[in-house]
Design an enzyme around this catalytic site. Structure first.
Site, PDB file in Angstrom:
ATOM      1  N   ARG A  10       0.822  -1.222   0.000  1.00 57.65           N
ATOM      2  CA  ARG A  10       0.000   0.000   0.000  1.00 57.65           C
ATOM      3  C   ARG A  10       0.858   1.277   0.000  1.00 57.65           C
ATOM      4  NH1 ARG A  10      -3.526  -2.888  -1.542  1.00 57.65           N
ATOM      5  NH2 ARG A  10      -5.607  -3.136  -0.678  1.00 57.65           N
ATOM      6  N   LYS A  13       2.930   2.215  -5.059  1.00 55.39           N
ATOM      7  CA  LYS A  13       3.791   1.862  -6.195  1.00 55.39           C
ATOM      8  C   LYS A  13       2.988   1.558  -7.453  1.00 55.39           C
ATOM      9  CE  LYS A  13       4.341  -2.833  -4.378  1.00 55.39           C
ATOM     10  NZ  LYS A  13       3.473  -2.597  -3.200  1.00 55.39           N
ATOM     11  N   THR A  33      -0.336 -10.535 -12.644  1.00 55.30           N
ATOM     12  CA  THR A  33       0.227 -11.840 -12.313  1.00 55.30           C
ATOM     13  C   THR A  33      -0.520 -12.540 -11.181  1.00 55.30           C
ATOM     14  OG1 THR A  33       1.774 -10.919 -10.695  1.00 55.30           O
ATOM     15  CG2 THR A  33       2.520 -11.036 -12.995  1.00 55.30           C
ATOM     16  N   HIS A  48      -7.999  -2.389  -8.216  1.00 60.03           N
ATOM     17  CA  HIS A  48      -7.078  -1.930  -9.256  1.00 60.03           C
ATOM     18  C   HIS A  48      -7.780  -1.830 -10.611  1.00 60.03           C
ATOM     19  CE1 HIS A  48      -3.411  -1.696  -6.967  1.00 60.03           C
ATOM     20  NE2 HIS A  48      -3.547  -2.922  -6.516  1.00 60.03           N
ATOM     21  N   GLU A  63      -4.061 -11.323 -18.091  1.00 59.07           N
ATOM     22  CA  GLU A  63      -3.778 -12.102 -16.886  1.00 59.07           C
ATOM     23  C   GLU A  63      -2.758 -13.185 -17.226  1.00 59.07           C
ATOM     24  OE1 GLU A  63      -7.365 -13.526 -15.150  1.00 59.07           O
ATOM     25  OE2 GLU A  63      -8.243 -11.528 -14.927  1.00 59.07           O
TER      26      GLU A  63
END
Length: 209
Positions: A10, A13, A33, A48, A63
């Site tokens: 968190r 980045k 990933t 995300h 993916e």
């Protein structure tokens, strides 16, 4: 140009990687990933995904939990075919590729290449040689990739020593992988509390005799 981005959980980045990608290109490829094993991981990936959708930037999500090196080779080959190769790296025609994240990729590889001891059900054994080969294959793909590439990883060695053997081995493997990746990238950033620090710009250089 390959860009190494590390930081704690968190730390911001991933957000920094996405913002930087938008600055480098007009569209992006997000290589996820992660594998969704539980509700917490699903919540993280959904967060995300929604963030990317709301950005207004053209993201394509792929993916890929294992064959990241092969994917980079294919993306590089496709760019050469359509005339977006080495001579056009900086004209914003190639997409910015984000791989998020490589510590999850490392986890996937360790699980794929090992198994729990059948005798006690707790000890975990994996093929360290095969794992090193996979990391080196990734390094080769990163080194030969000519488009904008952002590699997101985690800094896992700054906290307490893990209490169990597999955790300690993962910490060590992640540290070795991160060192190799940072060395082959043109830029390297440490993100702390949402603030990206340019590591290579401030790196101390020993004088060669």
């Amino acid at each position: 140009m390959a860009i190494f981005i590390t930081g704690g959980a968190r730390s911001g980045k991933s957000g920094f990687a996405e913002a930087y990608a938008m600055n480098l290109a007009k569209r992006g490829i997000y290589v996820a990933t992660s594998q969704i094993w539980d509700d917490e991981m699903k919540e993280r990936t959904d967060h995300h995904r929604v963030s990317r959708e709301r950005s207004g930037f053209a993201w394509q999500t792929i993916e890929e939990p294992y064959d990241v090196a092969e994917l980079l080779v294919k993306l590089e080959a496709a760019a050469v075919v359509v005339g977006e190769g080495r001579d056009h790296d900086h004209d914003h025609r190639r997409p910015a590729v984000i791989i998020d994240c490589l510590t999850l990729w490392l986890t996937n590889q360790m699980l794929r290449l090992g198994e729990f001891d059948a005798n006690d059900g707790e000890s975990y054994r994996y093929d360290s040689g095969a794992l090193s080969a996979e990391v080196n294959r990734l390094i080769d793909a990163v080194t030969t990739y000519t488009g904008p590439l952002l590699l997101v990883t985690n800094e896992v060695g700054s906290g307490i020593v893990p209490a169990y053997p597999l955790g300690r081995r993962f910490r060590d493997e992640a540290g070795r992988m991160n060192r190799k990746l940072a060395a082959c990238c043109q830029q390297a950033f440490l993100v702390v509390a949402g603030i990206p620090l340019d590591l290579k710009a401030h790196a101390f250089q020993l004088e060669e005799e």
